[in-house]
Each structure stands twice: as C-alpha cells, then as structure tokens.
Design a protein around this motif. Structure first.
Motif, PDB file in Angstrom:
ATOM      1  N   ALA A 373      -8.062 -17.777  -0.331  1.00 22.29           N
ATOM      2  CA  ALA A 373      -9.033 -18.431   0.556  1.00 22.29           C
ATOM      3  C   ALA A 373     -10.064 -19.165  -0.291  1.00 22.29           C
ATOM      4  O   ALA A 373     -10.229 -18.892  -1.477  1.00 22.29           O
ATOM      5  N   HIS A 374     -10.793 -20.078   0.326  1.00 21.72           N
ATOM      6  CA  HIS A 374     -11.741 -20.884  -0.455  1.00 21.72           C
ATOM      7  C   HIS A 374     -12.997 -20.102  -0.831  1.00 21.72           C
ATOM      8  O   HIS A 374     -13.465 -20.175  -1.962  1.00 21.72           O
ATOM      9  N   THR A 375     -13.562 -19.330   0.100  1.00 25.47           N
ATOM     10  CA  THR A 375     -14.857 -18.701  -0.153  1.00 25.47           C
ATOM     11  C   THR A 375     -14.688 -17.315  -0.770  1.00 25.47           C
ATOM     12  O   THR A 375     -13.699 -16.613  -0.532  1.00 25.47           O
ATOM     13  N   LEU A 376     -15.674 -16.916  -1.540  1.00 30.73           N
ATOM     14  CA  LEU A 376     -15.679 -15.581  -2.143  1.00 30.73           C
ATOM     15  C   LEU A 376     -15.751 -14.506  -1.065  1.00 30.73           C
ATOM     16  O   LEU A 376     -15.127 -13.450  -1.183  1.00 30.73           O
ATOM     17  N   ARG A 377     -16.487 -14.769   0.006  1.00 32.29           N
ATOM     18  CA  ARG A 377     -16.610 -13.784   1.085  1.00 32.29           C
ATOM     19  C   ARG A 377     -15.264 -13.533   1.749  1.00 32.29           C
ATOM     20  O   ARG A 377     -14.899 -12.378   2.016  1.00 32.29           O
ATOM     21  N   ALA A 378     -14.513 -14.595   2.034  1.00 30.76           N
ATOM     22  CA  ALA A 378     -13.198 -14.430   2.664  1.00 30.76           C
ATOM     23  C   ALA A 378     -12.249 -13.676   1.741  1.00 30.76           C
ATOM     24  O   ALA A 378     -11.470 -12.815   2.188  1.00 30.76           O
ATOM     25  N   ASN A 379     -12.302 -13.967   0.462  1.00 30.22           N
ATOM     26  CA  ASN A 379     -11.435 -13.261  -0.474  1.00 30.22           C
ATOM     27  C   ASN A 379     -11.839 -11.799  -0.634  1.00 30.22           C
ATOM     28  O   ASN A 379     -10.987 -10.931  -0.834  1.00 30.22           O
ATOM     29  N   GLN A 380     -13.137 -11.503  -0.538  1.00 27.10           N
ATOM     30  CA  GLN A 380     -13.567 -10.108  -0.552  1.00 27.10           C
ATOM     31  C   GLN A 380     -13.008  -9.371   0.660  1.00 27.10           C
ATOM     32  O   GLN A 380     -12.576  -8.213   0.558  1.00 27.10           O
ATOM     33  N   LEU A 381     -12.964 -10.028   1.816  1.00 25.91           N
ATOM     34  CA  LEU A 381     -12.405  -9.393   3.001  1.00 25.91           C
ATOM     35  C   LEU A 381     -10.913  -9.142   2.821  1.00 25.91           C
ATOM     36  O   LEU A 381     -10.394  -8.101   3.246  1.00 25.91           O
ATOM     37  N   ARG A 382     -10.216 -10.071   2.191  1.00 21.51           N
ATOM     38  CA  ARG A 382      -8.802  -9.834   1.903  1.00 21.51           C
ATOM     39  C   ARG A 382      -8.636  -8.632   0.978  1.00 21.51           C
ATOM     40  O   ARG A 382      -7.697  -7.845   1.134  1.00 21.51           O
ATOM     41  N   LEU A 383      -9.551  -8.483   0.028  1.00 16.44           N
ATOM     42  CA  LEU A 383      -9.502  -7.317  -0.847  1.00 16.44           C
ATOM     43  C   LEU A 383      -9.757  -6.038  -0.050  1.00 16.44           C
ATOM     44  O   LEU A 383      -9.131  -5.001  -0.314  1.00 16.44           O
ATOM     45  N   TYR A 384     -10.643  -6.079   0.945  1.00 17.48           N
ATOM     46  CA  TYR A 384     -10.851  -4.915   1.805  1.00 17.48           C
ATOM     47  C   TYR A 384      -9.578  -4.567   2.575  1.00 17.48           C
ATOM     48  O   TYR A 384      -9.212  -3.391   2.685  1.00 17.48           O
ATOM     49  N   PHE A 385      -8.905  -5.562   3.130  1.00 24.54           N
ATOM     50  CA  PHE A 385      -7.675  -5.286   3.879  1.00 24.54           C
ATOM     51  C   PHE A 385      -6.645  -4.599   2.982  1.00 24.54           C
ATOM     52  O   PHE A 385      -6.016  -3.608   3.388  1.00 24.54           O
ATOM     53  N   ALA A 386      -6.462  -5.106   1.758  1.00 21.40           N
ATOM     54  CA  ALA A 386      -5.530  -4.474   0.827  1.00 21.40           C
ATOM     55  C   ALA A 386      -5.994  -3.066   0.459  1.00 21.40           C
ATOM     56  O   ALA A 386      -5.176  -2.147   0.314  1.00 21.40           O
ATOM     57  N   SER A 387      -7.300  -2.883   0.336  1.00 22.86           N
ATOM     58  CA  SER A 387      -7.840  -1.568  -0.018  1.00 22.86           C
ATOM     59  C   SER A 387      -7.577  -0.547   1.083  1.00 22.86           C
ATOM     60  O   SER A 387      -7.194   0.599   0.806  1.00 22.86           O
ATOM     61  N   PHE A 388      -7.763  -0.943   2.326  1.00 15.85           N
ATOM     62  CA  PHE A 388      -7.524  -0.009   3.422  1.00 15.85           C
ATOM     63  C   PHE A 388      -6.030   0.243   3.609  1.00 15.85           C
ATOM     64  O   PHE A 388      -5.640   1.338   4.031  1.00 15.85           O
ATOM     65  N   ALA A 389      -5.187  -0.739   3.296  1.00 17.84           N
ATOM     66  CA  ALA A 389      -3.748  -0.489   3.304  1.00 17.84           C
ATOM     67  C   ALA A 389      -3.395   0.556   2.249  1.00 17.84           C
ATOM     68  O   ALA A 389      -2.561   1.448   2.493  1.00 17.84           O
ATOM     69  N   TYR A 390      -4.043   0.476   1.084  1.00 15.64           N
ATOM     70  CA  TYR A 390      -3.819   1.489   0.054  1.00 15.64           C
ATOM     71  C   TYR A 390      -4.279   2.866   0.532  1.00 15.64           C
ATOM     72  O   TYR A 390      -3.582   3.870   0.344  1.00 15.64           O
ATOM     73  N   VAL A 391      -5.454   2.937   1.149  1.00  9.19           N
ATOM     74  CA  VAL A 391      -5.979   4.215   1.628  1.00  9.19           C
ATOM     75  C   VAL A 391      -5.017   4.836   2.638  1.00  9.19           C
ATOM     76  O   VAL A 391      -4.776   6.048   2.637  1.00  9.19           O
ATOM     77  N   LEU A 392      -4.439   4.001   3.502  1.00 12.84           N
ATOM     78  CA  LEU A 392      -3.501   4.499   4.510  1.00 12.84           C
ATOM     79  C   LEU A 392      -2.250   5.071   3.851  1.00 12.84           C
ATOM     80  O   LEU A 392      -1.790   6.169   4.213  1.00 12.84           O
ATOM     81  N   LEU A 393      -1.690   4.351   2.885  1.00 11.86           N
ATOM     82  CA  LEU A 393      -0.493   4.846   2.214  1.00 11.86           C
ATOM     83  C   LEU A 393      -0.806   6.047   1.322  1.00 11.86           C
ATOM     84  O   LEU A 393       0.014   6.966   1.193  1.00 11.86           O
ATOM     85  N   ALA A 394      -1.983   6.067   0.708  1.00 14.31           N
ATOM     86  CA  ALA A 394      -2.366   7.234  -0.090  1.00 14.31           C
ATOM     87  C   ALA A 394      -2.502   8.469   0.789  1.00 14.31           C
ATOM     88  O   ALA A 394      -2.176   9.586   0.376  1.00 14.31           O
TER      89      ALA A 394
END
Length: 460
Positions: A373-394
């Motif tokens: 994504a273009h903005t740092l904020r949008a990319n941080q949100l994408r990092l949150y989505f991946a992080s919560f996917a990790y938490v779910l699988l963990a």
C-alpha cells in the motif's frame, strides 16, 4: 477456495489407452475444509471479535452488507489460509464455508470483495461519517492491547519470569511507498519493523521507516508492554533479550530504573577483545591440539569510555573455530549469584535464536511483508492483519496440537496438514453439513485436535 463450473477443459496425458480429461465442473468444493478448526479456536480465545472492536465504524448501518466483524475476520482468515493478496477475495467471497467460518448467518451470500477490503485498509485516521467511501478507522493502540491481553489469558497461573525477545528485520519495498528508505546493511529499500515476542506469543509488530536505529522506539514499546503485564502480574520478573543492535544506554538505563532485567549482545571492540586475550590464546592452543572447536566464557566488569552511565556485567566468549577466533560478548543485569556465565550465554542468550523462526512465520508464511500500500498507516494495518493471523494459528498449535506430532510445527505445516482439505458444504433449512474428503490422510490427527479444543471453554 471454492471451485466453480467453467467451460475450461484440459486434455492431460493419457493413462494407458484411455484419455485423461480435466474440467472445472464439480459441485462447489472448498479447498479449505480445515478452516472450521480456526473457527473453533477463535470461539475459545475471542480474537477476531476483539480485533473488530478496535475499529470505529462510521458507516450507515442501514446500508451495510458486510459487518465489521465479517470484514476483519475475512481478511485475517484469508491470510491464515494462505491467500496473501486482496485480489484473491474476489473468488474467495463465493466460498460458502469461509462464510460460515467468518460468522455470516447466511453463508450462501457472497462475502466482501477486494475493493471493500481495500477501503478498510486505506481509511485515514481522521475519517468520519462525512467521508464518501473510507469510513472504518483502525485504532492502533487498541489493537496493541489485544495482543497483550491474549498473551496474559494464555497463562492459567502467573509465571515467575517472562522473556521478551526483541528483534528488527527488513521488509523489502518495491515501489514508492511512504517512508521508503535504502538500508545499507540489507542492501535494498525497505521498512524496518520491530518485533517483540514472549516465547511464541507476539506482543508487538511495529512498522518503522528504515532510516532509524534498530532499537528506535524499543523503550516506548517495552514501557507499554511491561506496564500492562504488571497490572495483572505485579510480581513477575521481566527479562528483555536482544542482539547487539539493542545494546543502547537508554534501553539499559530504563530497565535498571524500572526493575526490568536485560540480556543483550554487545558488539566487540579492541578493549573487549584485549580483556579476553589470554583466554583466546588458550582456546587457540586447544584447537591446534585437538582439531575441535574450543571455548571459554570469561566474567568481566566493563564500562564504555563515554556512552554508558555505569559499569555493567559482561560475559565474553573466547572461542576458536576452523575459520579462526570468534570472540563474542553479552551484557546483562542478571547477577552472577543468580546465573553463571555458561548458563547465561549458552542456555539463556542463545535461546533468542528461536525468535527468528517466529519472524519467518510472520513474513514468509503469513505475508507480513506484503506492505505494498502507499501509506505507512495502511501498511501497518496489513502488518496487524498478518500478526493476528499468526496469533490465531499459534493458538491452534498451543491449544489443539499439544501432545501431538505437530505440537511445534510451523504455520505453513499447520496450513498444509490441517486446513487444506477438500470439502463440500451442504445447506438446508435446518442444518449445515460439511463433507470432508474421505481420502484426507490426517483424519485421526484432525479428530484429536478437535477433541483437544473441546477441553477449553467458549468465550464467544
């Protein structure tokens, strides 16, 4: 992902004299039958609902087709199931089983497509009901708190000591994203996210520009995390651990002022190497005599000439390998009476290497590096989505796979062996019936995981 009827026909290599023809004409079949296990996990840790609660929804309720919980769940579950791109959701939205797992009460209706999910990511921080399209605002502080809450809730009794592992890594960029900088060490344009783990629990995933020190912002994150943990466990001993990139005076001074211990790598310099010169000579002699790697660990008291505010305990590793001398150093607040040099270095410090496996799971298996994504904020949100996917699988690994052969399996193995199952969802007025592939080779394991999850109470 569901298969749909299509006119495509593939003439494959024949089997003997008989031709082999493939067509996409079966009844709708999902390739993600095991996703129901993720739903069972979420019902026990209440992750996705709490994540959705970290967004402010300014949309008109009378015009909403996709609830906030559905949008967030669809995005996180898509990553957990291996669909890294928003474009994938234009086909995934027709998957009836994903609708069930997301919580859609009418699973036959289509889920959100890529454009709707993209608006969720691109909503600016100051958006309100007057904005035309982007009206769902993520509250980053609340998302950070959920990660800590899940970690605390995973412990039935307060631990005596917890280790907080810190590390920075590169997140390569291939466009003109906001905050794009060239990093000399990694040799490309990237972000420099900061990760903090406690064992397998992810506590912080902070996206940063690459023109900062590896330890930039670490004190603020540790203050936030330790403060929340000690609200629940006031007596717990907290020890932070990191490589030499985190050996900074402000971080160590903060730890010493706030009752937090540390064990950090310390970059070698001529003064330190001179301090263990005799030990380096001894191990070199042993290596010449035996042909095998030789090592000694040396206790030191050390202070830099300018940057450190006090003398601190340092352990030096004098080692000689086939490639030559290999001196290494760590600095710690842990007292010698509490832990000797060998245990400190070999058992406690070297254990930080396991955190790198957790980061690989995040970036390589759950697509935390898809920051296009273009903005740092949008990319941080994408990092949150991946992080919560990790938490779910963990959580699936921790709750469902304890005592099984996959108790320590990585996320891609869990996906391959437990989630990627051909299945057909049949809907009737009174019930939903999921037919899983009869040739699925891990049926006994799947049943064991479900039985293990049944031991934990529902939270949502």
């Amino acid at each position: 992902m569901s298969a749909e009827c299509s006119g495509v026909q593939l003439a494959l290599q024949p089997l003997g004299r008989r031709p082999l023809v493939a067509r996409f004409d079966a009844a709708p079949i999902t390739s993600d039958g095991g996703a129901v296990l993720l739903r069972e996990v979420d019902r026990r840790i209440h992750l996705l609902g709490r994540m959705a609660g970290c967004f402010v929804d300014h949309r008109d309720p009378g015009r909403i087709q996709h609830s906030l919980v559905e949008l967030v769940s669809q995005r996180v579950l898509g990553l957990a199931l291996g669909y890294e791109d928003l474009n994938d959701h234009d086909r995934l939205r027709e998957d009836a089983l994903l609708g069930v797992v997301v919580g859609r009460t009418q699973p036959g209706r289509a889920l959100a497509g890529k454009s709707t999910l993209n608006r969720l990511e691109l909503t600016p921080e100051d958006a309100d009901a007057s904005h035309r399209y982007k009206k769902v605002v993520a509250q980053q502080a609340a998302l950070d708190d959920v990660l800590i809450d899940v970690f605390v809730e995973a412990h039935r009794t307060p631990p005596e000591r917890i280790w907080l592992d810190l590390d920075a890594t590169d997140d390569p960029l291939h466009g003109a994203q906001e905050g794009r900088f060239f990093h000399g060490y990694y040799g490309h344009y990237c972000y420099l996210p900061l990760y903090i783990f406690a064992g397998e629990h992810l506590l912080c995933a902070r996206l940063r520009e690459a023109n900062v020190d590896a330890a930039a912002g670490a004190v603020d994150e540790l203050e936030r995390i330790s403060g929340r943990i000690r609200q629940v466990w006031p007596q717990v001993q907290i020890v932070i651990r990191g490589d030499s990139g985190f050996c900074r005076e402000d971080l160590m001074a903060w730890c010493e002022a706030n009752g937090v211990d540390y064990l950090l790598g310390l970059a070698k310099n001529p003064r330190l190497v001179d301090a263990i010169a005799e030990a380096l000579e001894r191990v070199a002699t042993r290596y010449q005599e035996t042909g095998k790697a030789a090592r000694e660990l040396i206790e030191l008291r050390y202070r830099t000439r300018e940057s450190w505010s006090r003398e601190r305990r340092v352990v030096g590793k004098a080692e000689h390998l086939a490639k030559g001398p290999n001196p290494r150093f760590v600095v710690t607040s842990l007292a010698l009476a509490e832990v000797n040099a060998q245990v400190l270095y070999e058992d406690l410090y070297c254990a930080r290497g396991d955190m790198e496996n957790r980061i690989k799971e995040q970036q390589l298996m759950l697509f935390a590096d898809r920051t296009s994504a273009h903005t740092l904020r949008a990319n941080q949100l994408r990092l949150y989505f991946a992080s919560f996917a990790y938490v779910l699988l963990a959580a699936l690994r921790r709750l469902g796979l304890a005592g099984t052969a996959l108790a320590h399996a990585q996320c891609d193995t869990l996906r391959l062996k437990l989630l990627k199952i051909g299945a057909q969802l049949k809907l009737s007025v009174r019930r939903l019936y999921l037919s899983l592939s009869a040739s699925y080779p891990y049926q006994a394991l799947f049943a064991q995981v479900y039985a293990n999850l049944q031991r934990y109470p529902l939270r949502c």
